[in-house]
Design an enzyme around this catalytic site. Structure first.
Site, mmCIF file in Angstrom:
data_model
loop_
_atom_site.group_PDB
_atom_site.id
_atom_site.type_symbol
_atom_site.label_atom_id
_atom_site.label_comp_id
_atom_site.label_asym_id
_atom_site.label_seq_id
_atom_site.Cartn_x
_atom_site.Cartn_y
_atom_site.Cartn_z
ATOM 1 C CB THR A 1 -0.953 0.002 1.212
ATOM 2 O OG1 THR A 1 -1.774 -1.166 1.170
ATOM 3 C CG2 THR A 1 -1.834 1.226 1.206
ATOM 4 C CE LYS B 1 -5.664 -4.718 -0.358
ATOM 5 N NZ LYS B 1 -4.240 -5.106 -0.349
ATOM 6 C CB SER C 1 -9.505 -9.675 4.508
ATOM 7 O OG SER C 1 -8.106 -9.818 4.423
ATOM 8 C CG ASP D 1 -3.930 -1.640 3.371
ATOM 9 O OD1 ASP D 1 -3.431 -0.843 4.189
ATOM 10 O OD2 ASP D 1 -3.648 -2.854 3.356
ATOM 11 C CD GLU E 1 -2.249 -2.564 -1.696
ATOM 12 O OE1 GLU E 1 -2.124 -3.176 -0.606
ATOM 13 O OE2 GLU E 1 -2.476 -1.337 -1.778
ATOM 14 N N GLY E 2 -2.658 -6.077 -4.943
ATOM 15 C CA GLY E 2 -3.075 -7.417 -4.573
ATOM 16 C C GLY E 2 -3.137 -7.614 -3.074
ATOM 17 C CB VAL E 3 -4.567 -9.967 -0.859
ATOM 18 C CG1 VAL E 3 -5.775 -9.093 -1.092
ATOM 19 C CG2 VAL E 3 -4.700 -11.262 -1.643
ATOM 20 N N GLY E 4 -1.455 -9.820 0.266
ATOM 21 C CA GLY E 4 -0.334 -10.646 0.708
ATOM 22 C C GLY E 4 0.757 -10.759 -0.329
#
Length: 222
Positions: free
Chosen positions: A16, A37, A41, A54, A115-118
């Site tokens: 982020t 995004k 979660s 984020d 933006e992805g996750v993890g």
């Protein structure tokens, strides 16, 4: 300048921070730049619905500012892996709503920073990986490397995974998440010598975090 997908070496790499800094840098070059995004979660209930920190940071760094529901189609309450958070919320994650929202964002902007996750291999659901999203949106990838002990291994493995999956890695960003990291400069040079994509910037550790102040550290293509 094309739109792109931002992934990280792992959770906490600073996606982020890097994404919002990129948005400021793109706007500084005269681009209409919007963040996205798709899945978030860990949200708080507000008068306007569930909101993720984020995603709100991306919204604040975007110009023009889109509808929150387009920037963050899936806002999942629990701060868990998306697959588990979606199950807890009784939600089934699907590509179609994300693709539709992306299309609306793309119509408003020159560049969309997704933006992805993890990390790259973190799944979205039992049947969806982040690669599926990258393919559906037809986006190249930018990798954020969290500069800490072990980052050489994490960065090289992530680069190999991205390329093995058939995605295009167009750049990477070093984010100094550990202010006490030993031999920071040497590790950065080792990464530059080994990652087969240009370095778009090196973000120094600062408190408080100020993406706008870091925008001039980005070296963007084009």
């Amino acid at each position: 300048m094309q739109s792109f997908f931002v992934t990280g070496t792992d959770t906490g790499a600073g996606k982020t921070f890097a994404s919002t800094t990129l948005l400021h840098a793109l706007r500084g070059r005269g681009h209409r730049a919007i963040g996205m995004k798709p899945v978030a979660s860990g949200c708080e209930r507000t008068a306007d619905g569930w909101r993720n920190g984020d995603a709100l940071a991306l919204l604040a760094a975007s110009e023009p500012r889109p509808a929150y529901a387009d920037l963050n189609p899936y806002a999942l309450p629990e701060p868990l892996a998306p697959e588990i958070a979606a199950r807890e919320a009784g939600v089934t994650l699907a590509l179609a709503p994300i693709v539709d929202a992306y299309g609306r964002l793309r119509s408003q902007a020159d560049v969309v920073v997704v933006e992805g996750v993890g990390g790259w291999a973190a799944p979205l659901s039992a049947s969806l990986d982040q690669l599926d999203l990258v393919r559906a949106l037809r986006l190249p990838v930018v990798l954020v490397v969290g500069m800490r002990l072990g980052c050489l291994n994490h960065a090289r493995l992530t680069e190999r995974a991205i390329r093995a999956d058939g995605a295009e890695l167009i750049g990477w960003i070093a984010n100094e998440v550990d202010p006490d990291m030993a031999r920071r400069d040497e590790n950065f040079e080792l990464l530059k010598a080994r990652i087969e994509a240009p370095c778009w910037g090196r973000l120094a550790h600062r408190t408080p975090v100020d993406p706008a102040a870091m925008a001039d550290r980005m070296v963007l293509p084009g």
